[in-house]
Design an enzyme around this catalytic site. Structure first.
Site, PDB file in Angstrom:
ATOM      1  N   LEU A   1       0.829  -1.204   0.000  1.00  0.00           N
ATOM      2  CA  LEU A   1       0.000   0.000   0.000  1.00  0.00           C
ATOM      3  C   LEU A   1       0.869   1.262   0.000  1.00  0.00           C
ATOM      4  O   LEU A   1       1.916   1.283   0.632  1.00  0.00           O
ATOM      5  CB  LEU A   1      -0.883   0.014   1.256  1.00  0.00           C
ATOM      6  CG  LEU A   1      -2.325  -0.379   1.001  1.00  0.00           C
ATOM      7  CD1 LEU A   1      -2.434  -1.870   0.817  1.00  0.00           C
ATOM      8  CD2 LEU A   1      -3.169   0.057   2.163  1.00  0.00           C
ATOM      9  N   PRO A   2       0.417   2.282  -0.703  1.00  0.00           N
ATOM     10  CA  PRO A   2       1.151   3.552  -0.715  1.00  0.00           C
ATOM     11  C   PRO A   2       0.926   4.322   0.573  1.00  0.00           C
ATOM     12  O   PRO A   2       0.422   5.453   0.553  1.00  0.00           O
ATOM     13  CB  PRO A   2       0.560   4.274  -1.923  1.00  0.00           C
ATOM     14  CG  PRO A   2      -0.837   3.758  -2.025  1.00  0.00           C
ATOM     15  CD  PRO A   2      -0.789   2.332  -1.546  1.00  0.00           C
ATOM     16  N   CYS A   3       1.260   3.739   1.669  1.00  0.00           N
ATOM     17  CA  CYS A   3       0.982   4.382   2.950  1.00  0.00           C
ATOM     18  C   CYS A   3       1.850   5.622   3.166  1.00  0.00           C
ATOM     19  O   CYS A   3       1.590   6.408   4.069  1.00  0.00           O
ATOM     20  CB  CYS A   3       1.171   3.394   4.087  1.00  0.00           C
ATOM     21  SG  CYS A   3       2.442   2.183   3.791  1.00  0.00           S
ATOM     22  N   HIS A   4       2.827   5.823   2.321  1.00  0.00           N
ATOM     23  CA  HIS A   4       3.643   7.033   2.463  1.00  0.00           C
ATOM     24  C   HIS A   4       2.852   8.258   2.025  1.00  0.00           C
ATOM     25  O   HIS A   4       3.259   9.376   2.261  1.00  0.00           O
ATOM     26  CB  HIS A   4       4.911   6.891   1.634  1.00  0.00           C
ATOM     27  CG  HIS A   4       4.667   6.650   0.188  1.00  0.00           C
ATOM     28  ND1 HIS A   4       4.392   5.400  -0.312  1.00  0.00           N
ATOM     29  CD2 HIS A   4       4.627   7.500  -0.859  1.00  0.00           C
ATOM     30  CE1 HIS A   4       4.217   5.521  -1.625  1.00  0.00           C
ATOM     31  NE2 HIS A   4       4.344   6.770  -1.983  1.00  0.00           N
ATOM     32  N   ARG A   5       1.712   8.020   1.392  1.00  0.00           N
ATOM     33  CA  ARG A   5       0.876   9.147   0.959  1.00  0.00           C
ATOM     34  C   ARG A   5      -0.138   9.520   2.030  1.00  0.00           C
ATOM     35  O   ARG A   5      -1.036  10.316   1.786  1.00  0.00           O
ATOM     36  CB  ARG A   5       0.135   8.803  -0.336  1.00  0.00           C
ATOM     37  CG  ARG A   5       1.080   8.503  -1.480  1.00  0.00           C
ATOM     38  CD  ARG A   5       0.333   8.330  -2.795  1.00  0.00           C
ATOM     39  NE  ARG A   5       1.256   7.885  -3.841  1.00  0.00           N
ATOM     40  CZ  ARG A   5       0.990   6.881  -4.677  1.00  0.00           C
ATOM     41  NH1 ARG A   5      -0.153   6.231  -4.586  1.00  0.00           N
ATOM     42  NH2 ARG A   5       1.858   6.545  -5.587  1.00  0.00           N
TER      43      ARG A   5
END
Length: 122
Positions: free
Chosen positions: A68-72
């Site tokens: 998942l792009p959890c850095h966003r």
DNA sequence: AACGTGACTTATT
DNA sequence: GAATAAGCCACGT
């Protein structure tokens, strides 16, 4: 009219945990467009649990290795509060910079420019 | 079942 | 704007 609506969706015999909640969070995070960020509160609201931004962060924590792009996902101030959970404290910031996201002098994401509001799923 | 913890948010001082 | 307090939901012990 009151909205005690606390639907727990007991349809599925979720004896351990509300998998539904995790699913919703994952779906929303997975839809964050490239070069944009959103907040825990926004995700929580999109999942129908506006009052529980904390739980969203906790849910995402278990998804860091899930592609998942959890850095966003940042907090309301645009601060990368979870960067230390990426292994490298700079990874989160680097990923965002590579996507074109800019930061201000205080190291916070320029929310007015890169904030993306997820669509309600509930 | 109770208590503490947490990638949060809002209101208050 | 920083520091506090309270509210919030789900999990681990």
């Amino acid at each position: 009219m009151k909205v005690e609506l606390k639907v727990k969706n007991k349809k599925s015999k979720s004896k351990k945990t509300d998998q539904n909640f995790f699913d919703n969070v994952y779906s929303v995070v997975a839809e964050i467009p490239f070069g944009k960020v959103t907040t825990y509160g926004a995700i929580a609201e999109a999942c129908g649990i506006k009052s529980s931004a904390r739980t969203v962060g906790w849910a995402i924590n278990g998804a860091t290795a899930d592609g998942l792009p959890c850095h966003r996902v940042v907090n309301r101030n645009g601060e990368l509060t979870g960067k230390m959970y990426f292994g490298d404290p700079f990874l989160m910031e680097n990923l965002l910079r590579e996507e074109g996201v800019e930061f201000d002098e205080k190291g916070r994401v320029i929310m007015k420019k890169y904030f993306w509001k997820p669509e309600k799923k509930v």
